[in-house]
Scaffold this active site. Structure first.
Site: not given
Length: 495
Positions: A262, A296
């Site tokens: 990720e 993110c």
């Protein structure tokens, strides 16, 4: 709020004397790598210290984890579920004490700290249901036997987590991996090892998890590399930057390990014509400035229709100019510090390069110590550094579009594909949503969102797809499929 922000937090739940300067293998022990100071970014003072693991620590932990995993996987589902529930209760009972550590170690506002402890408890409670979830299928067969595809624990899982939301981004792998019968070696970022590791270890220590099943080894790149090399580690779950993720993925591929990656994002917020600009600017400010943009899913690109562009820029500038900046623990400011000088200087370098490339700094663009002011950059094109790079700071670059086709092209131009928000008419937003390349699309919401039961992941440079959240993603991530057949008697063969 504390009167002395440099003093080490105290409380019964964390029991600091047990772990200060140590790592956790079969108990709290001294690491071969020594110790590392944990700094408080809001005050630039030492908060505490933890053990620092090196490669030798990781290799030894992997051997121990493989032994412990077999016994843990053999536990009855109800026993594993009970441990997960008890760990979740730990986060609920001690949210205030744990929240102080999250705030001060990460430079976070109180609601962000509360979100981390809440999600941590939910990840454990959701994980408690996994041991009782169906773990396979009955297959049809032309042979005279029963045929099954069953899910088995992967074995030893290495978890490498980052500094920004350290508790959430650790526990979302740790909890389901443990629930499904795996052992876990957790390597949090050495800048945030308490929220990213110690409090998780304390939760499962108090919950009665057997020794060796979860091991905590804060460390640097050498410790992370060792996780990809240790033969006992079968899966590596990594959350972090795209360059680091590529290195992890390459090493895991070479060693035939599964890697769940990720990675970064340069997420787009599309503001359609006719959108409520006051509401849109509020959403855009939240998306870009929450936790100083160190997320993110941060809104890194504002794509605004030309008919409302000037109004939106003015409203976003107003938001940025009036957001107080300071240590959230001592001043309750909504905008706190960047994690360290290296990250702050990278942010400022991109902002100044954006200005040199023709962008206009509408607000911000300056800093004091680790406090970077919320920044709005207008007048940019697609070649501007503020447009093309993941900034990971409180910076909102704004560009205009004229048609939906152009908006879709601007969204999809990025190599990243993590999260997209679309604000305005739902019918028009649906047309955009069907055409964008992104792991998550939120209509009439900004780009930052996460729920423990929702699949999480991105496309392209944002990683290897949804590897976290919900039963399907977690079971696929942390188990292996085995084909099993059964006959009543030994089968006849022609030999």
């Amino acid at each position: 709020m504390s009167e002395n922000a440099s003093a080490e937090p105290r409380g019964d739940a964390m029991d600091v004397e047990r772990w200060r300067g140590k790592v956790y293998t079969d108990g709290w022990t001294v690491a071969a790598g020594g110790t590392i100071d944990v700094m408080e970014p809001g005050t630039l003072q030492k908060l505490t210290e933890v053990g620092l693991a090196n490669a030798d620590d990781v290799f030894a932990a992997a051997t121990r984890a493989a032994e412990a995993q077999r016994e843990w996987a053999a536990k009855k589902p109800a026993e594993r579920a009970a441990v997960l529930r008890a760990a979740g209760d730990f986060f609920v009972r001690n949210a205030e004490e744990l929240g102080e550590w999250v705030q001060r170690e990460t430079g976070a506002i109180a609601p962000k700290a509360g979100l981390e402890t809440l999600v941590a408890s939910n990840e454990c409670f959701d994980g408690a249901a996994l041991p009782h979830h169906p773990m396979g299928d009955v297959l049809t067969s032309d042979e005279d036997h029963w045929s099954f595809a069953r899910r088995l624990p992967s074995g030893v899982v290495g978890v490498i987590s980052p500094f920004n939301f350290p508790l959430i981004l650790s526990i979302r792998s740790v909890a389901p991996a443990l629930a499904l019968g795996n052992a876990v070696i957790l390597k949090p970022d050495p800048r945030t090892p308490v929220a990213g590791g110690v409090m998780i270890m304390r939760a499962f220590e108090e919950a009665g998890l057997p020794a060796g099943v979860l091991q905590l080894l804060p460390g640097g790149a050498d410790a992370g590399a060792a996780l990809t090399e240790a033969p006992e580690v079968n899966v590596v779950s990594f959350t972090g930057s795209t360059p680091a993720g590529r290195a992890v993925g390459e090493a895991c591929g070479r060693n035939l390990k599964r890697a769940h990656l990720e990675l970064g994002g340069n997420n787009a917020l599309v503001v359609l014509p006719g959108a409520d600009i006051a509401a849109a600017a509020s959403a855009g400010a939240f998306g870009s400035f929450l936790h100083q943009g160190q997320v993110c899913m941060t809104t890194g690109r504002h794509i605004v229709h030309e008919s409302v562009y000037d109004e939106y820029v003015a409203a976003l500038r107003e938001k940025a100019e009036h957001l107080p900046v300071g240590d959230p623990w001592t001043t309750l400011s909504p905008i706190g510090p960047i994690i360290d000088e290296k990250q702050r200087d990278r942010i400022d370098g991109i902002v100044q390069a954006a200005k040199a490339a023709g962008g206009t700094i509408e607000a911000g663009g300056s800093y004091e110590d680790l406090f970077y002011r919320p920044t709005v950059v207008s007048g940019i094109d697609t070649q501007n550094p503020a447009w093309s790079e993941e900034i990971f700071g409180p910076v909102a670059p704004v560009i205009k579009f004229s048609t939906l086709d152009e908006a879709v092209a601007l969204v999809n131009q990025s190599a990243y594909g993590l999260s997209v928000g679309i604000l305005g008419n739902v019918g028009e937003a649906m047309k955009v949503a069907d055409r964008v390349r992104s792991g998550k699309v939120h209509i009439n919401e900004q780009t930052v969102s996460d729920e423990s039961n929702a699949p999480f992941g991105g496309f392209g440079d944002s990683g290897t797809g949804s590897r976290f959240g919900g039963y399907t993603a977690n079971i696929e991530a942390f188990t292996e499929v085995q084909w099993l057949t059964v006959r009543s008697d030994i089968a006849p063969y022609p030999f």
